[in-house]
Structures are given as C-alpha cells and as structure tokens.
Scaffold this motif. Structure first.
Motif: not given
Length: 883
Positions: A715-731
């Motif tokens: 429902r939220s592009r803000t949440l989706r984009d930020r969580v995806e960026a966290v996933r990439e960083f931690r990966g």
C-alpha cells in the motif's frame, strides 16, 4: 687562528690590548671606524672579512634613503660607529631604521653603537618589560666581555623562549630544503641522512665556537665553484678530513682543510657517495651557512629535523613538536625536583655539595622510545645546569677552586655516557645522538662562561648510547649496564586497542608474555611490561615514568595493568591527570594523556597534578591518602567489570536499537514531510533519539515496523522502497549474521521498551556536574548510541542524575579523549549503592521527578544547555537526590 676555543681569560687579555691600542685614537667615524670594528671583532675571534660584512648598503625605513651599515654579522649583531662625542642614542635609532630593510636571516639580535670612547649595547631579544640596554666606556670593555660573548658564538638563549623556537623552526626549514634537493637528485635516503647530519654539525660548529667562526662557510665560498659542480666532492673531502687527526690527514698542504679540528668518527666515520649539487643548491647551502645556528634548541630542532623527510611534514614544520614544558612535567617530579631540593639543603655545606656532584655522576637515564631524543636532551641539559650551579656555589665557598682549571674536563660529572635510548628507526636515532652532542656543547659553553675555564669540546669524546631496535623485543638489560640509580622515562607510541595492528599485538605479547590477557590493552602498556621485567632483576634499582594515553588509568584496563604493577611492589610516586599533549608527529591531533611515575620507595611523598581543562596549566594538590590507579587521592581499590548490578536496586542496562540500514529506516528532518504525507507510512513513524538528538534536543524520526501489517508494504511505496533498500544493503554486508538476518523491515537489534525507560548517552562532556539522562515513554525509540533501561518509577533516573554517580563515573569510568564514557558493566553494575529501603526508594524517585520538573520550567533548553557547567541554575541541581 688556532681552532682551540678562546676561553674567557684569553678574550679579556685581547680586550685589554684593544683598549691600550685605541685609547689615544682621534675617533673619526670616516677614517677609523672600520679599523676599530675589525680590531674589536678580532678580540672575539672574528678575523676573517667574510664573517662580517662591512659598509653594507641598506635602506632607511623612515625616509627610504640609502645608507651604509658599518658592520653586520648576519643573525647576530649590527655595529654602528660614530665620531667621538656623538649621540649614541641617535646612532642606535639609525641602526634600528636599517634593520627593517634586512632579510630575515640577516636581522641581528644585538645592536652595538660606539663613538670610540664608549659602547651602547641593545639586546633585541630581551623579554618584554626589560630594556635590554647596557652602556660602558672603552676602558671598561675587559670587564664587559661576557656581555659581548655572542660575538664569539656563545649564546645564552632562554630555553623554551619564542626566539629560540623561531630559530629552531627556521633552521629546520633550511635543512628541509637541502633534503628536498638531495631527494630530487636520487641520492640514497640513508646516505642523505648521514650527509644532512654532517652538514648540520658543521653549520652549528661555524657559529657556536667549536672552531674558527664561519670556517665552514669560508670553505664553501673559497674551495667550491659558483656553479656548484664540485661542491659535493669538496664537502666529501672535508668530511673525510674531520674524521682524521690533523697529523694524519690527506691534503695536509691545504691550509684551509688543516684549519678544521679533528671531530672523530661518531659523526664523520661512515663512507658515503658524493652528492650532486648545482648553482641553486650551492646558494641554498650558503644561505644555511649564513644563518645563526648557535641559537637553536637541540630538543625543538631535533623534533623538527626528524620530520624533513615527509613532504606533508615539511609543509607543516614548526606546527608540531613536543614542548619542553610537557617534558619537564615528567622529569621534574621523577628526579629533578628532588635533586634541586637536595642542592638547596646543601647550599652552605661544601662536603654535601661535593657529595651531590658525585651522586649526579652515578645516575643513569633511559628512554626506551626516544625518537629524536627530546627527553634525554632536556634531562641532560637540566642536570648540567644544576651541576654548574653547584660548581658556582663551591667556588663561592672556596675561591681557590677557580684556580684549578687544568682538569676542567674531569670536573664534569654529568656525561653523555649516562644516557641511553632505544629507537625503532635509524634516522631519529641519529638525530638523537647528534642533538646530544649539540646540547653538550651548549652546556660546556655555559661552564666556560660562568667558571672561566674551558672544558675540551673537540674531538668528541662521549656519546649517548642510542640503540636502534624494537624496544618491546630487545632485552633492556643488554643495553643498560646494571645500576642502582636508574630512571626510565619517555613517551611511547600512542596506539589504543582499536588502532594497533597485528605486529603491535605481537609486540605486546612478547613484552608481557603469553599468559596475559591483552584485549583492550593499549600498546603503551608494553613499555610498562618491559620496565617491570628490567627491575625484577636485582642488579637494577630505580624509578620509571611514562607519558601515556589516559585510557590506562580508566575503565577495565586499570585492574589488569595496575594489578600487575602493584603486585610487583610498585606504588605511584606522582601523576598528572588528563591533559592535552601535542604529539611530535606532524599532522597528529592533540592526544589526551596522563603522566604516571612509579617508585618502590615507601617513604616517597606522592605528588598529584590536576587540570581544570585538558589545555589548562596544571596545579599541584595535596595528597592525604595516596594516589591510586585512577589517579585519585584515595585508597588503592581496583574495580573490575561485572555482568550484573552489584546492587539489587539497580536495573539491567542494554544498548538501544541498532538499525544497520544505511539510513533507510531513519527519517531526517528534510525527509519528514514527504514520509508523513504517506498515510500508510505515517502510522509507523516514531521519534528517534540518538546521542546527539538526546543531548541537543534535535529532531529525527524512524520507521518502526515491528508488528507491521505485511499488506502495508504494497500500500505504501515509501515503505516498499525503503525496506527493499535495507535488504540490498544488508545483503552486501561482509558480516554473515547481517546478511542472513531475515527481517529487513526491522531494526537489526531491537531494544524497544514497553513502559517508561531511562535513556543514557554513551559519551558526555568531561565538565558535566551531573550525568545528563532522559526519561522517555515507550513511543520514543532510542538508538544504539545510547543505553536504555526500564525505569517505571523514575528511581534509576534519579540515581543516575546524582552527584554520587557522576563522581563514580569520573573516577573509574573510561573516556573517549576527555569525554566521559558510560559502560554498564564497569560504571553502573559496579556502583556501590547502599541498600535502599522502600521509603528511601520512593524519596529518591520523587527527587528525580523534581529534576524533571526543574527542566520543564525551560522547555526551550536542551540537555546540553540545562547541564552546561558554567550556566546551570543552582535551584535546578538535584541536591535532594544526593541526600
């Protein structure tokens, strides 16, 4: 002229002959001035025309008109002559007018004016408030030769003065230019080091009375071509000659070569290749030769000279060197003050003074991290100064001693052979040896001037024992012979647990042995280990002190280090609490240090020096109990870390929540409006408090997605984009635990509280009178830059806000620089809180709420402002808590 040093009695005799020659002169400025000046300078050993420039053309600053200086000795003296009966005050004003047009290296320290019948001497280096003026007649010249001894190369520069510092900086800059030339020609670095040291020795000798004044500059001018093509070869020839006695030299037909005295192989022994020079570099060397080298401080110059090989350091020459003031903070309470006190007590007792002289000659001094020798240089200089005062006093008590001048050299009790050092690198070790020669020469000059007899200066007899080695691997007993009067001192490398490398850790293990736990131990403690090992040998007795990082007297390092030190029978003799020490290394920031001296003498009165601020001056405070390992006047109790609170009334502490998110779960002020405009994301926005936000009341937020509805990600592009960026960083993380953490919408470590909790900054300023801590409700998220603990009734907040806790924190806690560093296991769990009854707990918590109410009176103030030690409201201080 013989290269033998002109002693004071010889100069007085020459002065008497000068007076007899000129007392009947007519005294005409134009006809006789130059002859008068030449004869005057000859009294002080200046026989060559190039040593002084006569009739030097100069511009008057006041009028712009041209004139002539009667005589100029660059960097030393300007002489202005007038006809008999002329006004010397006006002559002096004229001379000062000329000085403004001179180059920096030409500008003199003294102005001499004369009308053939009298002299006027102006010291331009005199301290503020002193006129530095002396007037005397021609007939009185023999009685005033000591005041003019600077003409013979004798300089009594005030040690540590700004003039001496400036001269040392200028000298180092000249040597740096010479090194740049050698480097540019591809000259081998080792050989360049040797060449520079030899050139330094000759430059200094030219001005300091080691041989005929300006003999070295004369050699360059007369024996080398103006294009510089043969300069390297001619210098090599000269340096070979200085390594041979006069009767065993090559080229004995060259009178100029033979005018140089024998020095010996300690400076000129090793064979080196011939360096390349050209016209520009020859001029550079001549520029250095015209500089007055007699006024440098060997200690300051040594520090600077050590830095000439680094391009960055060369740009910063003069900005970084260890001050003599800081060195004296160590050597004075370690040994010098006691020797001075002994001198004072023996002042009227001839036999006791003679015993003190013998004692000075029995001492040994060792710096196992000596660098360019600063500690050894200052220690030697101060001891020679004390020795000279003892000799002066003995002559006052027994005037016949002044007649016994033939054994002058044997009278010197403090010698270079008493001084030892270890240095890891060859270059600074070579500088240390050479600088010790220079400071020895300055000390011998003081003897010659004060006592009226000459200590032999050349050939060089003794040398400080500087060993090139790794001090943490070397066997110190193989470097220093057994002695019962040894002082170990110095400033070992500043490397903490986080800054040392694998090699340094291996050094530490070698120093301490394999049975010690060395995690979080500073590198400097290796020198403590080696000192303990040396003094375990019954053949060695003495005391030791080091400048160290202040962390060895703070935190969990204290019980381990000082447990071993106290177990070996040592106690703290003196200590300087935390202060800012400027490192020798160019570009290095000031390090927060302590100085701690150790003794096994149970009768020694401990001395403690405090600082109001790290850069303030120290003041000594009385010690009633003794100095403990935390550098407090208190019992020697060592506090070790605990895994749980000592008092059952204290809560467990943990780090705040750690995001490990590359900033993607954090909302900065400039991002807040965008995020809060997203109604789905807005549900998860929480106030986020790091250490800065806590102390300075700054705004920051975070996305706290614990318990998030998974559908909200879609429902939220803000949440989706930020969580995806966290996933990439931690990966992409190198830490497997971070890569494998499955919940990319959550902080990496969660420490959210469900009720009121105390939030504690890890670091706070050293000047705080109380530890600034906050109480938050569950909606505020504290970052891992803070500690947190449950505190439903405010009791924990009240205890932490008390003067009792800040006193404990300052006494035993660790620091970051000078800032206080909270540690749950060391400063909270160890807090010796008495048992607390229910009624006392309620009263303490109530007092804590009083602190919050006082803060609430000024909601516009941050914690930093509330707890500013210079501006705290007295009524806002939590006095009830301390009761």
């Amino acid at each position: 002229m013989s290269h033998k040093l002109l002693v004071l009695s010889d100069i007085r005799a020459r002065a008497g002959a000068f007076v007899a020659q000129w007392r009947e002169a007519e005294g005409y400025e134009r006809g006789e001035a130059q002859s008068f000046v030449r004869d005057l300078l000859r009294v002080f050993g200046i026989t060559r025309s190039t040593a002084a420039v006569y009739e030097k053309r100069a511009q008057r600053a006041s009028t712009g008109g041209q004139g002539y200086i009667d005589a100029l000795i660059s960097g030393t003296a300007l002489i202005e002559m007038k006809s008999a009966g002329a006004d010397l005050v006006k002559a002096e004003a004229q001379a000062l007018d000329y000085i403004e047009s001179l180059t920096q290296h030409e500008r003199p320290d003294f102005v001499i004016t004369s009308d053939f019948r009298s002299f006027r001497l102006l010291d331009l280096t005199a301290d503020a408030g002193k006129d530095g003026l002396l007037e005397f007649s021609l007939e009185e010249l023999p009685a005033h030769v000591e005041d003019l001894m600077f003409l013979a190369g004798y300089r009594r520069a005030k040690f540590g003065s700004t003039d001496q510092e400036a001269a040392s900086i200028k000298a180092a800059q000249l040597m740096a230019k010479l090194y740049e030339h050698l480097e540019s020609t591809g000259y081998d670095d080792h050989q360049a080091s040797i060449f520079l040291i030899r050139t330094l020795f000759c430059l200094y000798a030219d001005d300091a009375g080691l041989w005929e004044r300006d003999l070295f500059s004369r050699y360059i001018e007369e024996r080398t071509s103006e294009d510089g093509s043969d300069l390297g070869a001619q210098l090599t020839t000269l340096y070979q000659a200085l390594n041979r006695p006069e009767d065993n030299r090559y080229g004995r037909a060259d009178d100029l070569i033979m005018a140089f005295p024998y020095v010996n192989g300690s400076v000129f022994g090793e064979a080196v290749d011939i360096p390349y020079f050209d016209r520009a570099s020859r001029e550079l060397l001549l520029q250095a030769a015209y500089f007055n080298w007699s006024s440098i401080s060997p200690a300051i110059f040594g520090s600077l000279f050590q830095s000439v090989k680094s391009k960055k350091a060369r740009r910063e020459l003069g900005e970084h060197y260890t001050t003599e003031t800081n060195i004296l903070k160590l050597i004075r309470p370690l040994f010098l003050d006691e020797l001075e006190e002994r001198f004072t007590k023996a002042y009227a007792k001839k036999r006791e003074l003679e015993k003190l002289l013998e004692h000075l000659g029995s001492l040994s001094f060792f710096d196992p991290a000596c660098g360019c020798g600063n500690f050894l240089i200052i220690a030697y200089r101060e001891l020679r100064g004390l020795e000279l005062r003892i000799h002066e006093r003995l002559q006052q008590l027994d005037p016949t001693r002044a007649q016994l001048s033939l054994d002058a050299g044997a009278r010197v009790h403090v010698t270079l052979t008493q001084f030892y050092g270890i240095e890891l690198e060859e270059w600074p070790a070579t500088i240390a040896r050479t600088a010790m020669f220079l400071v020895e020469h300055q000390a011998n000059q003081a003897v010659n001037l004060t006592l009226g007899y000459a200590v032999p200066m050349l050939p060089l007899q003794d040398s400080a024992r500087i060993t090139v080695a790794n001090a943490l691997h070397a066997d110190w007993s193989q470097i220093i012979p057994p002695t019962t009067s040894l002082y170990v001192m110095g400033n070992p490398p500043f490397l903490g647990d986080n800054t040392r490398g694998a090699d340094q850790l291996a050094d530490l293990h070698n120093a301490w042995g394999g049975d010690k736990t060395l995690s979080r131990m500073d590198y400097v403690t290796g020198w403590h280990a080696k000192a303990l090992t040396l003094f375990r040998d019954p053949r060695y007795r003495g005391e030791w002190a080091f400048v160290t990082t202040n962390s060895i007297t703070q935190g969990d390092q204290v019980p381990r280090l000082y447990g071993w030190i106290f177990e070996a029978g040592w106690r703290i003799k003196f200590a300087h609490q935390t202060f800012a020490w400027s490192s020798e290394a160019p570009g290095a920031a000031a390090v927060h240090c302590v100085i701690v001296g150790h003794t096994q003498n149970a009768k020694a009165n401990p001395r403690l020096f405090e600082y109001e601020r790290p850069k303030a001056e120290p003041h000594e405070v009385p010690v009633r109990i003794g100095i403990n390992a935390y550098l407090q006047d208190a019992k020697n109790i060592l506090v070790e870390k605990r895994s749980a609170p000592l008092s059952s009334a204290l809560a467990v502490v943990e780090y705040g929540s750690k995001p490990t998110d590359d900033g993607n779960l954090i909302i900065e002020p400039d991002q807040y409006a965008e995020v809060i405009a997203d109604p789905v994301a807005a549900k998860y926005v929480r106030k986020y408090v790091g250490a800065r936000e806590l102390i300075h009341d700054e705004d920051r937020w975070c996305l706290w997605l614990d318990g998030m509805d998974p559908a909200d990600l879609n429902r939220s592009r803000t949440l989706r984009d930020r969580v995806e960026a966290v996933r990439e960083f931690r990966g992409a993380s190198r830490a497997s635990a971070t890569r494998e953490y499955p919940h990319h919408h959550l902080f990496r470590q969660l420490a959210k509280k469900d009720a009121n909790y105390a939030c504690i900054p890890i670091h706070v300023g050293e000047g705080r009178r109380y530890y600034p801590v906050a109480l938050f409700d569950a909606d505020v998220i504290a970052s891992n830059a803070n500690f947190v603990m449950n505190d439903p009734d405010g009791f924990q907040f009240a205890i932490m806000s008390s003067s009792m806790f800040i006193t404990w924190q300052k006494a035993i806690g660790g620091r970051l620089g000078s800032s206080l560093r909270f540690a749950s296991t060391l400063t909270w769990y160890t807090l010796p809180l008495p048992s607390v009854s229910p009624s006392a707990r309620e009263a303490i918590a109530t007092a804590g709420h009083g602190v919050l109410e006082a803060r609430a009176l000024h909601p516009e103030r941050s914690l930093a402002e509330h707890y500013n030690p210079l501006a705290m409201d007295p009524w806002a201080c939590p006095q009830v808590v301390d009761g």
